[in-house]
Design an enzyme around this catalytic site. Structure first.
Site, mmCIF file in Angstrom:
data_model
loop_
_atom_site.group_PDB
_atom_site.id
_atom_site.type_symbol
_atom_site.label_atom_id
_atom_site.label_comp_id
_atom_site.label_asym_id
_atom_site.label_seq_id
_atom_site.Cartn_x
_atom_site.Cartn_y
_atom_site.Cartn_z
ATOM 1 N N GLU A 75 1.065 -0.696 0.528
ATOM 2 C CA GLU A 75 0.105 0.086 -0.169
ATOM 3 C C GLU A 75 0.491 0.969 -0.313
ATOM 4 O OE1 GLU A 75 -3.909 -1.484 2.344
ATOM 5 O OE2 GLU A 75 -2.367 -0.698 3.675
ATOM 6 N N ASN A 99 -5.702 -2.780 6.665
ATOM 7 C CA ASN A 99 -6.077 -2.681 7.878
ATOM 8 C C ASN A 99 -7.142 -2.351 8.461
ATOM 9 O OD1 ASN A 99 -4.166 -5.084 9.244
ATOM 10 N ND2 ASN A 99 -2.729 -2.286 9.249
#
Ligand code: NAI
Length: 296
Positions: free
Chosen positions: A154, A192
């Site tokens: 990411e 997450n």
């Protein structure tokens, strides 16, 4: 800017993996650790990981040696002075990261890009420890464990990140053979943000007595084609790490779905951290055949 020299700060679980993929991709890599023992340990873990790839005929012994030759280890932050980019993977502690970035800002050239591998901290809060010029050259590069195997990175931009720098960081991660997703600096980024509430729900439904540990994991593996169930995955990530991230996300969003269940807190207090401590939702006395723990 052409990136040739990469600094990797911290050679723990993530830093050694990042250093390995960077060196294997042809970059010169300098890893920095806090003492000589940890420098040695980081380099030796990389060597072992490369040796496994040789055993499996994924790389040749020659490629392993070439990769190792592109790596050097040090305890001096000053040795990152010639880095084109520094990827930071030290402990997940905002204060320590800010102090380190402040020092690094004085040491590195004005052009050097700073990238943090943080899982849950704000890139913006780290970035403000550096000069205004550096703040434009500050990104997040969030790798996944184990770095040599996991395809995703990411890449995170803050509201001040320069567009060209952001593209350079993306191109760098791609040159490591990774697939990049772009995200803005919002706590938890993409993975997450979606994964943590799911793991916490897995723990909550077990706590409520919906089903056994083994059945919750089997249900998600066989019913949703997940490679691991939520409790197994929490053991793999570490219950302490999961609790830390959940607390950070709850502080940020104040939403119940990020609130750590009591059972998670109690298990961490009792030292049941998951795989790394030998016990979590499962007992790993026989690592090849973990047994569900008798909890509650
Ligand atoms: P780790 O504890 O394995 O490694 C951290 C290393 O940093 C240690 O070896 C420590 O000695 C070193 N260190 C601490 N302060 C330092 C300093 N001032 N200078 C140089 N080295 C220093 O931790 P891990 O798991 O590798 O995590 C590192 C970072 O990566 C954290 O920000 C974490 O949130 C992030 N992360 C962790 C993932 C995971 O699955 N463990 C996944 C993705 C990101």
């Amino acid at each position: 800017m052409v990136i040739k020299n990469i600094g990797v700060l911290g050679a723990g679980l993530m830093g050694s993996g990042i250093a390995q993929v960077a060196a294997a991709s042809g970059y010169h890599v300098t890893i920095v650790e806090v003492d000589d023992e940890l420098v040695k340990k980081g380099l030796s873990n990389i060597e072992k990981s490369l040796a496994k790839l040789v055993e499996k005929s994924i790389i040749t012994a020659g490629q392993k040696n070439e990769t190792m030759a592109r790596l050097r280890g040090t305890t001096r932050l000053e040795d990152l002075a010639d880095s084109d980019i520094v990827i930071e993977a030290i402990v997940e502690n905002l204060q320590i990261k800010r102090e380190t970035y402040q020092r690094l800002d004085q040491i590195c050239r004005a052009e050097t890009i700073f990238a943090s591998n943080t899982s849950s901290l704000s890139i913006t809060e780290m970035m403000t420890a550096t000069s205004p010029e550096r703040q434009r050259r500050f990104v997040g590069m969030h790798f996944f464990n184990p770095v040599p195997l996991m395809k995703l990175v990411e890449v995170i931009r803050t509201i001040l990140t320069d567009e060209r720098i952001y593209e350079e960081a993306i191109a760098l991660a791609q040159s490591f053979g990774k697939t990049v997703v772009r995200a803005s600096d919002k706590t938890g980024f993409i993975v997450n943000r979606l994964l943590v509430p799911y793991l916490l729900d897995g723990i909550r439904v077990f706590e409520e007595g919906l089903a056994s540990i083994a059945d919750i994991d089997s249900a998600m593996k066989l019913g949703c084609h997940h490679p691991m169930g939520p409790l197994e995955l929490t053991d793999f990530i570490g219950l302490d790490t999961t609790l830390y991230i959940a607390n950070t996300m709850f502080d940020e969003f104040k939403e119940r779905r990020f609130a750590p269940p009591q059972l998670l807190k109690r298990m961490v207090q009792a030292g049941l951290y998951g795989r790394k401590s030998g016990r979590g939702f499962y007992d790993y006395a026989d690592p090849k055949s973990p047994k569900p723990m008798n909890i509650i």
